[in-house]
Motif scaffolding. Sequence first.
Motif, short mmCIF file in Angstrom:
data_model
loop_
_atom_site.label_atom_id
_atom_site.label_comp_id
_atom_site.label_asym_id
_atom_site.label_seq_id
_atom_site.Cartn_x
_atom_site.Cartn_y
_atom_site.Cartn_z
N ALA A 139 0.82 -1.21 0.00
CA ALA A 139 0.00 0.00 0.00
C ALA A 139 0.86 1.26 0.00
O ALA A 139 0.55 2.24 -0.70
CB ALA A 139 -0.93 -0.01 1.21
N ILE A 140 1.93 1.26 0.77
CA ILE A 140 2.83 2.42 0.80
C ILE A 140 3.44 2.65 -0.57
O ILE A 140 3.54 3.80 -1.05
CB ILE A 140 3.92 2.22 1.88
N ASP A 141 3.85 1.57 -1.24
CA ASP A 141 4.42 1.71 -2.58
C ASP A 141 3.39 2.28 -3.55
O ASP A 141 3.72 3.13 -4.39
CB ASP A 141 4.92 0.36 -3.08
N GLU A 142 2.15 1.80 -3.47
CA GLU A 142 1.11 2.29 -4.38
C GLU A 142 0.82 3.77 -4.13
O GLU A 142 0.66 4.55 -5.08
CB GLU A 142 -0.16 1.46 -4.22
N LEU A 143 0.76 4.18 -2.89
CA LEU A 143 0.51 5.58 -2.58
C LEU A 143 1.70 6.45 -2.99
O LEU A 143 1.51 7.58 -3.47
CB LEU A 143 0.20 5.74 -1.10
N ARG A 144 2.91 5.95 -2.83
CA ARG A 144 4.08 6.70 -3.29
C ARG A 144 4.02 6.89 -4.80
O ARG A 144 4.33 7.98 -5.32
CB ARG A 144 5.36 5.97 -2.89
N ARG A 145 3.60 5.85 -5.51
CA ARG A 145 3.46 5.94 -6.97
C ARG A 145 2.43 7.01 -7.35
O ARG A 145 2.56 7.67 -8.39
CB ARG A 145 3.04 4.58 -7.52
N LEU A 146 1.44 7.20 -6.50
CA LEU A 146 0.41 8.21 -6.75
C LEU A 146 0.81 9.59 -6.22
O LEU A 146 0.00 10.52 -6.25
CB LEU A 146 -0.91 7.77 -6.08
N GLY A 147 2.04 9.71 -5.73
CA GLY A 147 2.51 10.99 -5.21
C GLY A 147 2.00 11.32 -3.84
O GLY A 147 1.90 12.51 -3.48
N ARG A 148 1.69 10.31 -3.03
CA ARG A 148 1.13 10.51 -1.70
C ARG A 148 1.98 9.77 -0.67
O ARG A 148 1.69 8.62 -0.34
CB ARG A 148 -0.32 10.04 -1.65
N PRO A 149 3.03 10.38 -0.18
CA PRO A 149 3.86 9.71 0.82
C PRO A 149 3.08 9.44 2.10
O PRO A 149 2.28 10.27 2.55
CB PRO A 149 5.00 10.70 1.06
#
Length: 399
Positions: free
Chosen positions: A116-126
């Motif tokens: 989930a963290i990786d997916e949110l990082r990909r979306l520009g949401r740390p």
Amino acid sequence: MSRTVTLVLVDDAGRPLGALPPFEVPDPWWQQVASIVDGARRRYGVDVAVLRLLDADRPHPPGGHVRYLAQLTGAPAGPGAAGGVPLEPATVDLAPHLLRQPWAQVGGPARSVAWAIDELRRLGRPVTAVAQQRTWNLSAIWRLDTPEGPAWLKQLPPFAHQEPTVLTWLATGAGVEAGPVVLAVGEEGRLLLEDVPGEDLYGVGEEARAGIAAAHHSVQLRSVGAVDRLVAAGVPDLRGVALARWVRERLAGHDVSVAAGLLGGLDERVRRLRDCGLPDTLVHGDLHPGNARGGDARRVVIDWADAFVGHPGFDILRLTEGLDAPAAARLVAEWADRWRADVPGCQPHRAVDLLRPVAPLRLAAVYAMFLAGIEPSEHPYHVHDVPAALAQAAAEARR
């Protein structure tokens, strides 16, 4: 009502460490674990991921003294201590089980959160913080905070695989904001969702339920032309006699004697139901008010894991549960008026009367499906639900 909790700890390799001293948490529902994680941190200074229920001192939730298996996270600890806290000896069966869900296994929560963290990082949401909220046989849920607001990681068992499909269709085919926004879908039942602001609407009265029913009618009406596509995409098909067959298959091996007459006439009942003229639609499957979230200006229906294609009357019956008889009758009458306006010549009231005993019978089959798909230590969540639902179905059939 509260719970007393004992956490049996394991390390990152799954080795048993012992148990924390029991402590009390304010919420009684066994699947809710946010207060457990918080309590372990505040009381004993340790960070844990709760993996699964081990046992309890009562046959079913809520409340009581409940033991969980939890993985110690952060700094490693040797046997007998965790962060300087002496641990009590604990006997626990750590053998693997074929029906154990990925999030209930050592390392499972960490793998899901990392995804989930990786997916949110990909979306520009740390991600700035992660909090485990729930874990049981039907789902695991975490809240992930980001500068743009929270997101939710939900992980589902194989028998609830349809929720991502349904949510994707709702976003593209329903024409209204009918479910949470899907941010990503991953392996092992992982689903990343945008936050729905507001509160879960448990306990709301007739007016709020009327609004939920009216909005849900629009979704069901739009789904009529999409039911074949939804079934082809994997949404369970409980149309007509397929419902009767599905119910009997799930209840095989259970004592159904209390509802034997209803089961014996189920095929004929669903044929008569079809003669009432209402179309098959997307059915939420568990449309109680607590599965709607929001406020006065905006409400979104959540938790579509029980969705199926079938008769729309199931949802209005679930939505009116707990209301007094006059209020429930008014909501059913409004529901019937909407269907008569959109499908001239249909007989909604007759359909609801035919469906009243079938609704708890289907729920009994749902609970039986849960029991068949989960490991025995988690059976207390549902084992008493099957006979209770069968007894309710039999009572409705006698009215």
